[in-house]
Design a protein around this motif. Structure first.
Motif, mmCIF file in Angstrom:
data_model
loop_
_atom_site.group_PDB
_atom_site.id
_atom_site.type_symbol
_atom_site.label_atom_id
_atom_site.label_comp_id
_atom_site.label_asym_id
_atom_site.label_seq_id
_atom_site.Cartn_x
_atom_site.Cartn_y
_atom_site.Cartn_z
ATOM 1 N N SER A 299 0.735 -1.245 0.017
ATOM 2 C CA SER A 299 0.027 0.029 0.045
ATOM 3 C C SER A 299 0.914 1.447 0.017
ATOM 4 C CB SER A 299 -0.955 0.150 1.285
ATOM 5 O OG SER A 299 -1.709 1.013 1.079
ATOM 6 N N TRP A 300 0.469 2.272 -0.822
ATOM 7 C CA TRP A 300 1.206 3.575 -0.853
ATOM 8 C C TRP A 300 1.648 3.996 0.472
ATOM 9 C CZ3 TRP A 300 1.838 5.557 -5.938
ATOM 10 C CH2 TRP A 300 2.557 6.470 -6.070
ATOM 11 N N PRO A 301 3.223 4.031 0.487
ATOM 12 C CA PRO A 301 3.827 4.245 1.780
ATOM 13 C C PRO A 301 3.264 5.707 2.401
ATOM 14 C CG PRO A 301 5.307 3.509 0.160
ATOM 15 C CD PRO A 301 4.250 3.868 -0.649
ATOM 16 N N ARG A 302 3.440 5.815 3.600
ATOM 17 C CA ARG A 302 3.164 7.142 4.306
ATOM 18 C C ARG A 302 4.459 7.763 4.756
ATOM 19 N NH1 ARG A 302 -0.865 5.984 1.774
ATOM 20 N NH2 ARG A 302 -2.744 6.178 2.416
ATOM 21 N N ASP A 303 5.539 7.561 4.282
ATOM 22 C CA ASP A 303 6.762 8.369 4.305
ATOM 23 C C ASP A 303 6.536 9.711 3.731
ATOM 24 O OD1 ASP A 303 7.905 7.829 1.953
ATOM 25 O OD2 ASP A 303 8.113 5.967 2.611
ATOM 26 N N ASP A 304 7.529 10.358 4.176
ATOM 27 C CA ASP A 304 7.659 12.007 3.488
ATOM 28 C C ASP A 304 7.998 11.716 2.022
ATOM 29 O OD1 ASP A 304 6.907 13.017 5.896
ATOM 30 O OD2 ASP A 304 9.045 13.535 6.465
ATOM 31 N N SER A 305 8.792 10.894 1.595
ATOM 32 C CA SER A 305 9.282 10.772 0.231
ATOM 33 C C SER A 305 8.186 10.361 -0.479
ATOM 34 C CB SER A 305 10.544 9.721 0.094
ATOM 35 O OG SER A 305 10.090 8.571 0.121
ATOM 36 N N SER A 306 7.079 9.678 -0.103
ATOM 37 C CA SER A 306 5.920 9.336 -1.071
ATOM 38 C C SER A 306 4.675 10.022 -1.002
ATOM 39 C CB SER A 306 5.589 7.870 -0.519
ATOM 40 O OG SER A 306 6.684 7.057 -0.654
ATOM 41 N N VAL A 307 4.539 10.923 0.152
ATOM 42 C CA VAL A 307 3.488 11.849 0.351
ATOM 43 C C VAL A 307 3.761 13.068 0.899
ATOM 44 C CG1 VAL A 307 1.484 10.004 0.145
ATOM 45 C CG2 VAL A 307 2.687 10.754 2.461
ATOM 46 N N ASN A 308 2.772 13.985 1.081
ATOM 47 C CA ASN A 308 3.187 15.335 1.679
ATOM 48 C C ASN A 308 2.189 15.542 2.687
ATOM 49 O OD1 ASN A 308 0.866 16.200 0.703
ATOM 50 N ND2 ASN A 308 1.535 18.049 0.046
ATOM 51 N N SER A 309 2.501 16.100 3.853
ATOM 52 C CA SER A 309 1.563 16.495 4.976
ATOM 53 C C SER A 309 0.243 16.488 4.864
ATOM 54 C CB SER A 309 2.175 17.375 5.786
ATOM 55 O OG SER A 309 1.969 18.718 5.156
ATOM 56 N N HIS A 310 -0.127 17.158 3.702
ATOM 57 C CA HIS A 310 -1.592 17.434 3.210
ATOM 58 C C HIS A 310 -2.444 16.096 3.261
ATOM 59 C CE1 HIS A 310 -1.178 21.946 3.575
ATOM 60 N NE2 HIS A 310 -0.583 21.639 2.690
ATOM 61 N N VAL A 311 -1.710 15.323 2.434
ATOM 62 C CA VAL A 311 -2.394 13.739 2.345
ATOM 63 C C VAL A 311 -2.281 13.147 3.544
ATOM 64 C CG1 VAL A 311 -1.911 11.581 1.154
ATOM 65 C CG2 VAL A 311 -1.371 13.727 -0.105
ATOM 66 N N LEU A 312 -1.423 13.080 4.503
ATOM 67 C CA LEU A 312 -1.418 12.527 5.605
ATOM 68 C C LEU A 312 -2.469 13.095 6.613
ATOM 69 C CD1 LEU A 312 2.378 12.386 6.434
ATOM 70 C CD2 LEU A 312 0.941 10.413 5.618
ATOM 71 N N ALA A 313 -2.807 14.257 6.412
ATOM 72 C CA ALA A 313 -3.903 14.964 7.539
ATOM 73 C C ALA A 313 -5.119 14.619 6.682
ATOM 74 C CB ALA A 313 -3.511 16.396 7.522
ATOM 75 N N THR A 314 -6.012 13.648 7.437
ATOM 76 C CA THR A 314 -7.329 13.146 6.820
ATOM 77 C C THR A 314 -8.186 14.147 6.912
ATOM 78 O OG1 THR A 314 -7.540 12.385 9.005
ATOM 79 C CG2 THR A 314 -6.922 10.427 7.685
ATOM 80 N N ASN A 315 -8.076 15.289 7.689
ATOM 81 C CA ASN A 315 -8.942 16.345 7.786
ATOM 82 C C ASN A 315 -8.738 17.451 6.936
ATOM 83 O OD1 ASN A 315 -6.612 16.999 9.235
ATOM 84 N ND2 ASN A 315 -7.774 18.497 10.607
ATOM 85 N N LYS A 316 -7.478 17.065 5.910
ATOM 86 C CA LYS A 316 -7.435 18.285 5.194
ATOM 87 C C LYS A 316 -7.810 17.790 3.664
ATOM 88 C CE LYS A 316 -4.552 21.450 6.924
ATOM 89 N NZ LYS A 316 -4.574 22.877 6.723
#
Length: 441
Positions: free
Chosen positions: A27-44
């Motif tokens: 599954s698409w990794p949740r590290d900084d090289s794969s996504v940015n903070s906006h994707v990680l923040a579910t309320n964004k």
């Protein structure tokens, strides 16, 4: 110890390529090289259009961007994506399509030119796909259009808006000129009608008054940051361009002769590479996905909403035929293959994103911004982007400390989702349709 990047004459076989790729799909990794903070923040959420359902392309898409004159990496990436194969002992350009390759669409995301090791071999590799009757969409990249602007500016009457475009190509175009001179001119009487060095310098370089006149000419077209950036860039290139040419063994007379040959190759109807700019498109919309080289701005968002992608592509080609190169290259159309969402670029705001979503576009798949650890998903200006320039070319990889030749592709498929394949990340990154939809909920 890992082996160096192989010579251009050595071609990797299927087994060698697959061995370089990750064997595990996760599954698409949740590290900084794969996504940015906006994707990680579910309320964004990306925008207020969060309930829109993502529509996937009708056929699988293989997106390969920024090959930058590396036919080796480009062909290896086609093989890695499963759309092409090479028979044993076959050389460069001897690809055949697989069953998947005959069914899928291959989108080349721009920047075929510059850097190296071989511009001409890369162009011939892309042409081979057309010969195989593959479904190919070739998108415009800033490095590609930089060459076109330079050649057109030299062919047309000089004015303050266009006289800097040739030198603006900078040192990255020098390898192409070296290749063209060696292959087409070296054993000919190339210098027969070529003027002396000083005359060639006047033909190739902007006039002394350009630096004073350009800021006034550009006022109203570019932001103040954009004007300052352009002038500073040209001050550097104006001083260094001839030095880079001489370092490659090219005098200004040879550069001028080569530019005339490039006009024949790329601009003339019977030129070997006439197809390159003729087949090029600005954008390609497949379902809710918009494929392009760089990004969007408010004006382009409105154009896509009101007139659609076919209109945008026609406007792109019609503007290339206009004599006013300046108004094209600094327009919203050209911003699409140039922007990095800087202050110097044309702006994308909430108004533009709203228009883009109303146009049915929810994911932008782009090149232009190279990544060293595979593809990255980010939300920029409230719009989901898949950054898919994964540093394929050997020149960039050497500069950035990456080993071996580059291999990778971004796969867009309604069953598999978004799949990021890269030899520089330990797993294949997979974002399913449900996971992508979740960004909007």
């Amino acid at each position: 110890m890992q082996s160096p990047i192989p010579a251009i004459i050595d071609r990797p076989n299927h087994t060698e390529i697959i061995a370089r790729l990750p064997s595990e799909w996760t599954s698409w990794p949740r590290d900084d090289s794969s996504v940015n903070s906006h994707v990680l923040a579910t309320n964004k959420t990306p925008s207020r259009f969060k309930k829109n359902k993502i529509r996937w392309p009708k056929r699988s898409v293989v997106f390969i961007s920024d090959p930058h004159a590396d036919a080796f990496a480009f062909e290896a990436s086609l093989i890695a994506a499963g759309v092409a194969e090479r028979k044993k002992k076959a050389g460069l350009g001897h690809l055949t399509l697989t069953k998947k390759g005959r069914l899928a669409e291959i989108i080349v995301g721009g920047d075929c030119l510059d850097k190296g090791p071989s511009n001409l071999e890369l162009l011939r590799s892309v042409k081979q796909l057309y010969k195989l009757k593959a479904r190919v969409t070739l998108l415009a990249g800033n490095h590609d259009l930089r060459l076109l602007m330079g050649l057109l500016a030299l062919a047309r009457k000089k004015d303050v808006g266009n006289q800097h475009f040739f030198v603006r190509m900078g040192k990255k175009v020098v390898p192409l000129f070296r290749e063209v001179f060696d292959e087409y001119l070296a054993d000919t009487k190339w210098d027969k009608k070529i003027p002396d060095e000083d005359a060639c310098r006047k033909l190739l370089f902007p006039g002394d008054d350009w630096f004073k006149e350009f800021p006034f000419h550009a006022a109203g077209f570019l932001t103040s940051e954009g004007i300052d950036r352009e002038v500073r860039k040209m001050e550097t290139k104006n001083h260094s361009f001839e030095k880079h040419c001489l370092s490659a063994g090219l005098s200004l007379r040879q550069v001028y002769a080569t530019s005339l040959k490039c006009q024949q190759l790329f601009l003339y109807k019977k030129g070997e590479f006439n197809w390159f700019f003729r087949k090029m498109e600005l954008v390609a919309k497949r379902g809710s996905f918009l494929f392009l080289h760089a990004g969007l701005d408010d004006s382009m968002g409105q154009m896509l909403l009101k007139s659609g992608t076919n209109y945008a592509n026609k406007a792109f080609h019609r503007n290339l035929k206009r004599r006013d190169l300046f108004s094209f290259y600094y327009s919203s159309i050209a911003n699409t293959f140039r922007t990095k969402y800087r202050d110097a670029d044309l702006p994308l705001t909430a108004r533009g994103v709203e228009a883009i979503h109303k146009a049915g576009i929810h994911v932008v798949v782009q090149g232009h911004i190279n990544r060293q650890q595979g593809q990255r998903i980010t939300i920029k200006k409230g719009l989901v982007h898949v950054e898919a320039d994964i540093t394929l070319d050997s020149h960039s990889r050497k500069v950035e400390g990456l080993k071996h030749y580059g291999i990778g592709a971004t796969l867009i498929d309604k069953d598999a989702g978004i799949v990021g394949l890269s030899c520089d990340y330990p797993t294949a990154k997979v974002m399913t349709a449900q996971e992508l939809q979740g960004i909007y909920e």
